[in-house]
Every structure is written in C-alpha cells, then in structure tokens.
Design a protein around this motif. Structure first.
Motif, PDB file in Angstrom:
ATOM      1  N   SER A  17       0.828  -1.204   0.000  1.00  0.00           N
ATOM      2  CA  SER A  17       0.000   0.000   0.000  1.00  0.00           C
ATOM      3  C   SER A  17       0.863   1.255   0.000  1.00  0.00           C
ATOM      4  O   SER A  17       0.574   2.219  -0.725  1.00  0.00           O
ATOM      5  CB  SER A  17      -0.926  -0.009   1.214  1.00  0.00           C
ATOM      6  N   LEU A  18       1.916   1.263   0.794  1.00  0.00           N
ATOM      7  CA  LEU A  18       2.816   2.420   0.835  1.00  0.00           C
ATOM      8  C   LEU A  18       3.541   2.613  -0.498  1.00  0.00           C
ATOM      9  O   LEU A  18       3.714   3.740  -0.961  1.00  0.00           O
ATOM     10  CB  LEU A  18       3.822   2.260   1.977  1.00  0.00           C
ATOM     11  N   GLU A  19       3.959   1.513  -1.119  1.00  0.00           N
ATOM     12  CA  GLU A  19       4.624   1.605  -2.416  1.00  0.00           C
ATOM     13  C   GLU A  19       3.665   2.135  -3.478  1.00  0.00           C
ATOM     14  O   GLU A  19       4.047   2.949  -4.325  1.00  0.00           O
ATOM     15  CB  GLU A  19       5.181   0.249  -2.832  1.00  0.00           C
ATOM     16  N   GLU A  20       2.422   1.683  -3.424  1.00  0.00           N
ATOM     17  CA  GLU A  20       1.416   2.170  -4.373  1.00  0.00           C
ATOM     18  C   GLU A  20       1.171   3.666  -4.180  1.00  0.00           C
ATOM     19  O   GLU A  20       1.084   4.427  -5.145  1.00  0.00           O
ATOM     20  CB  GLU A  20       0.113   1.394  -4.166  1.00  0.00           C
ATOM     21  N   HIS A  21       1.087   4.063  -2.933  1.00  0.00           N
ATOM     22  CA  HIS A  21       0.879   5.473  -2.617  1.00  0.00           C
ATOM     23  C   HIS A  21       2.065   6.320  -3.105  1.00  0.00           C
ATOM     24  O   HIS A  21       1.870   7.392  -3.690  1.00  0.00           O
ATOM     25  CB  HIS A  21       0.686   5.633  -1.104  1.00  0.00           C
ATOM     26  N   ALA A  22       3.272   5.841  -2.885  1.00  0.00           N
ATOM     27  CA  ALA A  22       4.469   6.570  -3.330  1.00  0.00           C
ATOM     28  C   ALA A  22       4.511   6.663  -4.857  1.00  0.00           C
ATOM     29  O   ALA A  22       4.873   7.705  -5.413  1.00  0.00           O
ATOM     30  CB  ALA A  22       5.726   5.891  -2.794  1.00  0.00           C
ATOM     31  N   ALA A  23       4.130   5.596  -5.543  1.00  0.00           N
ATOM     32  CA  ALA A  23       4.123   5.601  -7.009  1.00  0.00           C
ATOM     33  C   ALA A  23       3.087   6.605  -7.527  1.00  0.00           C
ATOM     34  O   ALA A  23       3.341   7.335  -8.493  1.00  0.00           O
ATOM     35  CB  ALA A  23       3.835   4.206  -7.544  1.00  0.00           C
ATOM     36  N   HIS A  24       1.933   6.641  -6.879  1.00  0.00           N
ATOM     37  CA  HIS A  24       0.890   7.579  -7.274  1.00  0.00           C
ATOM     38  C   HIS A  24       1.375   9.023  -7.085  1.00  0.00           C
ATOM     39  O   HIS A  24       1.163   9.878  -7.955  1.00  0.00           O
ATOM     40  CB  HIS A  24      -0.379   7.325  -6.459  1.00  0.00           C
ATOM     41  N   GLN A  25       2.018   9.294  -5.975  1.00  0.00           N
ATOM     42  CA  GLN A  25       2.536  10.635  -5.730  1.00  0.00           C
ATOM     43  C   GLN A  25       3.616  11.010  -6.739  1.00  0.00           C
ATOM     44  O   GLN A  25       3.668  12.155  -7.204  1.00  0.00           O
ATOM     45  CB  GLN A  25       3.061  10.745  -4.303  1.00  0.00           C
ATOM     46  N   ALA A  26       4.473  10.066  -7.080  1.00  0.00           N
ATOM     47  CA  ALA A  26       5.521  10.345  -8.072  1.00  0.00           C
ATOM     48  C   ALA A  26       4.898  10.679  -9.424  1.00  0.00           C
ATOM     49  O   ALA A  26       5.356  11.597 -10.114  1.00  0.00           O
ATOM     50  CB  ALA A  26       6.451   9.146  -8.193  1.00  0.00           C
TER      51      ALA A  26
END
Length: 76
Positions: A17-26
């Motif tokens: 979930s954190l990786e998905e969130h970071a990818a979305h922000q990037a």
C-alpha cells in the motif's frame, strides 16, 4: 524495522500500500511538473508578445503628429 504485533501478510500488504501510494505521488509530481513547464512556456510567449506590442506602441506614439496649436478659426 519489523513490527512484532503484525503478521507477515499484514506487513506485506502495508508495504504494498505504501509503495502504491508513493508511485501515485511520483506520477502526480511528474504531471504537475509537465503542467508547470507548459504554463511557463505560455507565460514566456505572452511576455514576448507584450514586449513587442509595447515597442510597437512606443514607435507609433513617437511617430504620431503633435496636436495642432489652438488658434482662432479663420471665420473670426
């Protein structure tokens, strides 16, 4: 750092979930950067047009005739 109270599946889900969130922000940062670059190009184009129009106005203003002197009309 592992959390002792969470099972491995929960930790993996949390990391995903954190990786998905970071990818979305990037992705959002890249899109905002592209939009900012586009807007900057528009601002530069408008600034160039304004400079040209200002220059043209000044040239026209310098070339215009001075107002004629106020004199009595010939029929007086």
């Amino acid at each position: 750092m592992t959390t002792p109270n969470l099972p491995d599946d929960s930790q993996a889900a949390r990391i995903a979930s954190l990786e998905e969130h970071a990818a979305h922000q990037a992705k959002m940062i890249d899109e905002l950067s592209d939009q900012l670059a586009d807007q900057w190009r528009v601002v530069e184009q408008l600034r160039t047009k304004l400079d040209r129009l200002t220059e043209r106005f000044l040239v026209l203003e310098e070339g215009s005739l001075d107002a004629p002197a106020i004199t009595r009309p010939p029929h007086y």
